[in-house]
Write a protein that holds these residues in place. Sequence first.
Motif, PDB file in Angstrom:
ATOM      1  N   ALA A 117       0.843  -1.201   0.000  1.00 13.66           N
ATOM      2  CA  ALA A 117       0.000   0.000   0.000  1.00 13.66           C
ATOM      3  C   ALA A 117       0.878   1.251   0.000  1.00 13.66           C
ATOM      4  CB  ALA A 117      -0.923  -0.015   1.219  1.00 13.66           C
ATOM      5  N   GLU A 118       1.981   1.194   0.743  1.00  9.15           N
ATOM      6  CA  GLU A 118       2.901   2.339   0.822  1.00  9.15           C
ATOM      7  C   GLU A 118       3.469   2.670  -0.559  1.00  9.15           C
ATOM      8  OE1 GLU A 118       3.695   4.319   3.158  1.00  9.15           O
ATOM      9  OE2 GLU A 118       2.604   3.350   4.797  1.00  9.15           O
ATOM     10  N   VAL A 119       3.941   1.634  -1.256  1.00  7.91           N
ATOM     11  CA  VAL A 119       4.536   1.862  -2.577  1.00  7.91           C
ATOM     12  C   VAL A 119       3.477   2.352  -3.550  1.00  7.91           C
ATOM     13  CG1 VAL A 119       5.854   0.839  -4.481  1.00  7.91           C
ATOM     14  CG2 VAL A 119       6.298   0.108  -2.125  1.00  7.91           C
ATOM     15  N   LYS A 120       2.312   1.733  -3.493  1.00  6.00           N
ATOM     16  CA  LYS A 120       1.229   2.133  -4.402  1.00  6.00           C
ATOM     17  C   LYS A 120       0.854   3.588  -4.204  1.00  6.00           C
ATOM     18  CE  LYS A 120      -1.233  -2.253  -4.996  1.00  6.00           C
ATOM     19  NZ  LYS A 120      -2.436  -2.965  -4.568  1.00  6.00           N
ATOM     20  N   LYS A 121       0.925   4.029  -2.939  1.00  7.55           N
ATOM     21  CA  LYS A 121       0.529   5.407  -2.631  1.00  7.55           C
ATOM     22  C   LYS A 121       1.635   6.388  -3.047  1.00  7.55           C
ATOM     23  CE  LYS A 121      -0.085   7.972   1.472  1.00  7.55           C
ATOM     24  NZ  LYS A 121       0.033   7.788   2.910  1.00  7.55           N
ATOM     25  N   THR A 122       2.868   6.048  -2.750  1.00  9.86           N
ATOM     26  CA  THR A 122       3.955   7.021  -2.929  1.00  9.86           C
ATOM     27  C   THR A 122       4.557   6.975  -4.333  1.00  9.86           C
ATOM     28  OG1 THR A 122       4.436   6.636  -0.596  1.00  9.86           O
ATOM     29  CG2 THR A 122       6.053   7.918  -1.844  1.00  9.86           C
ATOM     30  N   ILE A 123       4.824   5.766  -4.822  1.00  8.75           N
ATOM     31  CA  ILE A 123       5.359   5.634  -6.202  1.00  8.75           C
ATOM     32  C   ILE A 123       4.573   4.527  -6.916  1.00  8.75           C
ATOM     33  CG2 ILE A 123       7.451   5.466  -7.620  1.00  8.75           C
ATOM     34  CD1 ILE A 123       9.143   5.818  -5.121  1.00  8.75           C
ATOM     35  N   PRO A 124       3.356   4.818  -7.351  1.00  8.62           N
ATOM     36  CA  PRO A 124       2.542   3.747  -7.974  1.00  8.62           C
ATOM     37  C   PRO A 124       3.239   3.092  -9.163  1.00  8.62           C
ATOM     38  CG  PRO A 124       1.498   5.933  -8.205  1.00  8.62           C
ATOM     39  CD  PRO A 124       2.632   6.095  -7.251  1.00  8.62           C
ATOM     40  N   ALA A 125       4.055   3.851  -9.875  1.00 14.64           N
ATOM     41  CA  ALA A 125       4.732   3.259 -11.041  1.00 14.64           C
ATOM     42  C   ALA A 125       5.691   2.144 -10.629  1.00 14.64           C
ATOM     43  CB  ALA A 125       5.493   4.334 -11.808  1.00 14.64           C
ATOM     44  N   LEU A 126       6.256   2.257  -9.437  1.00 14.38           N
ATOM     45  CA  LEU A 126       7.186   1.230  -8.959  1.00 14.38           C
ATOM     46  C   LEU A 126       6.429  -0.053  -8.592  1.00 14.38           C
ATOM     47  CD1 LEU A 126      10.082   0.466  -8.180  1.00 14.38           C
ATOM     48  CD2 LEU A 126       9.674   1.477  -5.922  1.00 14.38           C
ATOM     49  N   ALA A 127       5.272   0.126  -7.951  1.00 15.30           N
ATOM     50  CA  ALA A 127       4.453  -1.052  -7.627  1.00 15.30           C
ATOM     51  C   ALA A 127       4.003  -1.735  -8.918  1.00 15.30           C
ATOM     52  CB  ALA A 127       3.241  -0.643  -6.799  1.00 15.30           C
ATOM     53  N   ALA A 128       3.625  -0.929  -9.889  1.00 12.05           N
ATOM     54  CA  ALA A 128       3.170  -1.495 -11.169  1.00 12.05           C
ATOM     55  C   ALA A 128       4.302  -2.244 -11.856  1.00 12.05           C
ATOM     56  CB  ALA A 128       2.642  -0.385 -12.072  1.00 12.05           C
ATOM     57  N   LEU A 129       5.495  -1.673 -11.814  1.00 11.55           N
ATOM     58  CA  LEU A 129       6.662  -2.331 -12.430  1.00 11.55           C
ATOM     59  C   LEU A 129       6.915  -3.692 -11.766  1.00 11.55           C
ATOM     60  CD1 LEU A 129      10.084  -0.896 -13.431  1.00 11.55           C
ATOM     61  CD2 LEU A 129      10.026  -2.697 -11.698  1.00 11.55           C
ATOM     62  N   ALA A 130       6.881  -3.706 -10.438  1.00 11.17           N
ATOM     63  CA  ALA A 130       7.135  -4.970  -9.727  1.00 11.17           C
ATOM     64  C   ALA A 130       6.089  -6.019 -10.113  1.00 11.17           C
ATOM     65  CB  ALA A 130       7.143  -4.734  -8.222  1.00 11.17           C
ATOM     66  N   GLY A 131       4.866  -5.554 -10.348  1.00  6.51           N
ATOM     67  CA  GLY A 131       3.795  -6.479 -10.721  1.00  6.51           C
ATOM     68  C   GLY A 131       3.897  -7.002 -12.135  1.00  6.51           C
ATOM     69  N   MET A 132       4.812  -6.408 -12.910  1.00  2.00           N
ATOM     70  CA  MET A 132       5.004  -6.844 -14.303  1.00  2.00           C
ATOM     71  C   MET A 132       6.175  -7.806 -14.448  1.00  2.00           C
ATOM     72  SD  MET A 132       4.850  -3.536 -16.779  1.00  2.00           S
ATOM     73  CE  MET A 132       4.175  -2.110 -15.985  1.00  2.00           C
ATOM     74  N   ILE A 133       6.932  -8.008 -13.388  1.00  2.00           N
ATOM     75  CA  ILE A 133       8.134  -8.852 -13.509  1.00  2.00           C
ATOM     76  C   ILE A 133       7.731 -10.320 -13.647  1.00  2.00           C
ATOM     77  CG2 ILE A 133      10.249  -9.628 -12.349  1.00  2.00           C
ATOM     78  CD1 ILE A 133      10.252  -6.906 -10.875  1.00  2.00           C
ATOM     79  N   GLY A 134       8.298 -10.981 -14.619  1.00  2.00           N
ATOM     80  CA  GLY A 134       8.143 -12.436 -14.771  1.00  2.00           C
ATOM     81  C   GLY A 134       6.700 -12.878 -14.659  1.00  2.00           C
ATOM     82  N   ASP A 135       6.475 -13.943 -13.895  1.00  2.00           N
ATOM     83  CA  ASP A 135       5.126 -14.439 -13.660  1.00  2.00           C
ATOM     84  C   ASP A 135       4.897 -14.512 -12.144  1.00  2.00           C
ATOM     85  OD1 ASP A 135       6.510 -16.737 -12.789  1.00  2.00           O
ATOM     86  OD2 ASP A 135       6.302 -17.694 -14.743  1.00  2.00           O
ATOM     87  N   ARG A 136       3.753 -14.986 -11.771  1.00  2.00           N
ATOM     88  CA  ARG A 136       3.369 -15.017 -10.360  1.00  2.00           C
ATOM     89  C   ARG A 136       4.404 -15.774  -9.509  1.00  2.00           C
ATOM     90  NH1 ARG A 136      -1.743 -14.443  -7.683  1.00  2.00           N
ATOM     91  NH2 ARG A 136      -2.668 -13.748  -9.620  1.00  2.00           N
ATOM     92  N   GLN A 137       4.894 -16.883 -10.035  1.00  2.00           N
ATOM     93  CA  GLN A 137       5.863 -17.671  -9.276  1.00  2.00           C
ATOM     94  C   GLN A 137       7.172 -16.906  -9.100  1.00  2.00           C
ATOM     95  OE1 GLN A 137       3.971 -18.763 -11.733  1.00  2.00           O
ATOM     96  NE2 GLN A 137       2.981 -20.663 -11.103  1.00  2.00           N
ATOM     97  N   VAL A 138       7.612 -16.258 -10.161  1.00  2.00           N
ATOM     98  CA  VAL A 138       8.857 -15.476 -10.093  1.00  2.00           C
ATOM     99  C   VAL A 138       8.693 -14.335  -9.091  1.00  2.00           C
ATOM    100  CG1 VAL A 138      10.320 -13.870 -11.395  1.00  2.00           C
ATOM    101  CG2 VAL A 138       9.662 -16.062 -12.409  1.00  2.00           C
ATOM    102  N   ARG A 139       7.533 -13.693  -9.145  1.00  2.00           N
ATOM    103  CA  ARG A 139       7.331 -12.551  -8.251  1.00  2.00           C
ATOM    104  C   ARG A 139       7.242 -12.975  -6.787  1.00  2.00           C
ATOM    105  NH1 ARG A 139       4.016 -11.100 -12.646  1.00  2.00           N
ATOM    106  NH2 ARG A 139       2.061 -11.687 -11.634  1.00  2.00           N
TER     107      ARG A 139
END
Lengths: 263, 784
Positions: free
Chosen positions: A80-102
Amino acid sequence: MHAFKYHRPSSVKAAAALAKGEAKLLAGGQTLVQTMKLRLASPSDIIDLGALQDLAGIQSDGKTVTIGAMTRHADVAHSAEVKKTIPALAALAGMIGDRQVRAMGTIGGSLANNDPAADYPAAVLGMGATVITNKRKLSPDEFFKGMFTTALAADEIITAVSFPAPKRAAYIKFKNPASRFAIVGVFVADFGSSVRVAVTGAGPVVFRQAEMEKALAAKFAPESVANIKVKQDGLNSDLHASAEYRAHLVTVMAKRAVEAALK
Amino acid sequence: MGAPLIGARVERKEDYRFLTGAGQYTDDVELPRQSYAVFVRSPHAHAILKKISLDQARKAPGFIAAYTGEDFAAAKLGGLPCGWLITDVNGQPMKEPPHPCLAQGKVRHVGDQVAIVIAETSAQARDAAELVAVDYKVLPAVVDGAKARAKGAPQLHDIAPDNTCYVWAIGDKAVADAAFAKAAHVTKLEFINNRLIPNAMEPRVANGAYSRADDSYTLYVASQNPHVERLLMTAFVMGLPEHKVRVVAGDVGGGFGSKIYLYAEDVAVTWAAKQVNRPVKWTSDRSEAFLTDAHGRDHHTVAELAMDKDGKFLAMRVKTTANVGAYLSTFASCVPTILYATLLAGQYKTPVIHCEVTAVFTNTTPVDAYRGAGRPEATYVVERLVETAAREMKLDPAEIRRRNFITEFPYQTPVALQYDIGDYNATMDAAQQLADVAGFSKRKEESVKKGKLRGLGYAAYIEACGIAPSAVAGSLGARAGLFEAGEVRVHPTGSVTVFTGSHSHGQGHETTFAQVVADRLGIGIDSVDIVHGDTSKVLFGMGTYGSRSIAVGGTAIVKALDKIVAKGKKIAAHLLEAAETDVVYDRGIYKVAGTDKQKTFGEVAFAAYVPHNYPHDKLEPGLNENAFYDPANFTFPAGTYVCEVEVDPETGVVKIDKFTAVDDFGKIINPMIVEGQVHGGLTQGIGQALTESCQYDATGQLLTGSFMDYCLPRATDVPFYQVDTRETPCTHNPLGVKGCGEAGAIGAPAALMNAITDALGVKDMPMPATPQAVWKVLNNKQAA
């Protein structure tokens, strides 16, 4: 996989003491374990950082987000902190690899590996984040040295990464259809007084696009970058994308990143 | 008793065990004193084997044994046979170079097996294999089929000059040329049908065991046809009598053709099991699968269609070079000939067709049948030509098809096949409606507003399934029969075990076949079990491929069921003290017509096994029947696919917006399973057209040797399919069934590429239409 000695130290100091010779540090293992299984890497010792609880976690004061090196991609994506302060960073992390990799991969592991097609380097360079190790603090320019190469010494361990919060930012990634790594990923961050544009996947190592930064500083709008032609010299070329195609995609992804940042 | 089951959406009986981890795959078979094998493989595409040293490997921990091609030659093991003889244009047999189980003197593709190393554990075998020292003299390689016959190209086999396996042709060239000479319009295309790597979810596995007690072998293997595997291995390679070899293919996790064949590893572990007197198991890893599972497709084709001024087809000429890889795999020779050129009539009344096929050897993995096998390649030729012709002649692509559709049956094509039945207008009508073709122009406008390109493409495919009348196949060069066998064993209390020579590796036979049996006998589906995949249980079988299981295997079962019902009628007549002619069988009950006298199927079965009151003078006890079925003709599933894409011109990304498939599979037993087959086939077809591309570099190194570079389509790459069926029952089998396993993979690539070329406004677009490839084509178009 060849045989190796396994260690699970309980402090960064102990881990650093073990990190010598053919030893390898194990963070999330999303690259290292695969290369070991294919017998492409045969470390003598594996130093598992999984017990270092202090290295995992996210802190934010609203101006800066500091992420512990052993924080998993999924935790950054859902924070929630990342989403609030730097949403682009949270979005980037959510795009890495697949669910297992993340679920397994970590920010420290990704940065130390410095895969030319990894996503986190774009965020670190794109926001001018500080890479904190057990020895020092490094700017992105100091940290990223080249393809799979960083400034880290053998016994140097990333402990955290500190991101200054931009006014607005976005990361747009054109995925390799097979591996889903970035063929081109562009991180655009507007800090008000300055704009940073970082490109991953296109070259041997993440790089900034000065011409776009200048144009966006003058006017933060998609049309500022839409006609900037990126030179293909020095860009990667492989089965999936020639240097020419990558150069073209840098412009398209930058334009779309600006569009996304403005939304 | 029992509701009708044919046509019912019965949930798959096998899924409980698959989904709960209770399946028994070949790698799950762990035998007492199990040992493990690893193969040493060539890192070079073409090299002379100068020396192999096993000295260091022998010293490795856990080492048991290692063998090379020399050991196999000394043991007089034969090479792997090819199951289909093609006779070339000069009446000569095709060139069949030796295909040794372990390389002898030379390696011819990366991954060619050089030695087998056996150890106590799999890891130890791998460690020991790394210590095998091989001295290679590397030779230049040729990988591109189109270059294999060029002057100065590296030569693979002494007995095949110019790397040519055969030049084969069908049809009358002079008549075709004459038709072209008077054509109002000729459409010509040149393209590559891209090489694919099958990638079944379960990699290949072989576990060979030997019993000193009775000098017999058992091979557990991930195979699509255990009886054929046994026949080829015993009679052609090992020189063993079949009764001393049992082949078991239990649960198999997908095949798509790649597990039809007899592979070197299967022979090697079986032979080695006797040498070391222990079971020997080899489990392919994914990297080996990329290098050694037979690949699919790889055609280079020039095709032309001649038409009159109204778009009526006058003739077709096709010239294809088929790359068969380094050796002839089991059915490699018939795929680009018999299973390809005979389908070039498609759904159309093209009166004259000439096709010439040149099969060439290259330093690549052998190529063989892969889902569709020849028929996707043929459909691609026909349907790309037809759609392009329509555009060139400014005709609606559906209209040009309708003008040429075959509408009267039976129809004798100019390329050997005789279609028994079909209704191509019906599937076209339904597909156009379901796809809302009428609304396309409006959707296109909306795309244009967003800066996107939209295109629509058709494919009206046909395939020949139910392979095959043995006599026809034999006259075309098949070295085996292509019938199927079934056995129905009724137990004393009326439950039934059915043994089938078909093999299920994901198709759901245990459900579909049980539906047929339960329906025909009028008993509950839970009273029926289907057994397959074990030569010691099943009387015989030709296996599963070419969408033949229900049409051929299912019919064999039906024939056995008919014998059961007939014998039951005799027993019932005796029990009911009635004339046999007065007894009718109605959904599980024998009744005397016009009376209330009746006996259930269970009561009759019990009487057969407890024959106290029984017509012993006329009948044997027991209720157990076999049947062999050799089909009278192929079956001809057909349908129309409509694909609609939206292309992002900035990136070249193709999004499949809609995909509509209307198929005619004849009678359908389980619509849910059929839909699953169509979805899977479409996804593989879309994979070929959009994402999958096997690529080698000029030295013969596989560049797409893992999923990091070889792109199988994923769920997000495909749309929600709209599927429907129309039904013209097959005229020559009792169920009226045609087969459905390959249709999607056959029809999808042409529909998709027709849609993409429509969106881009270009004539040619290579497969796969990756973002980079589409972007390049758009760039070139702008530059032009």
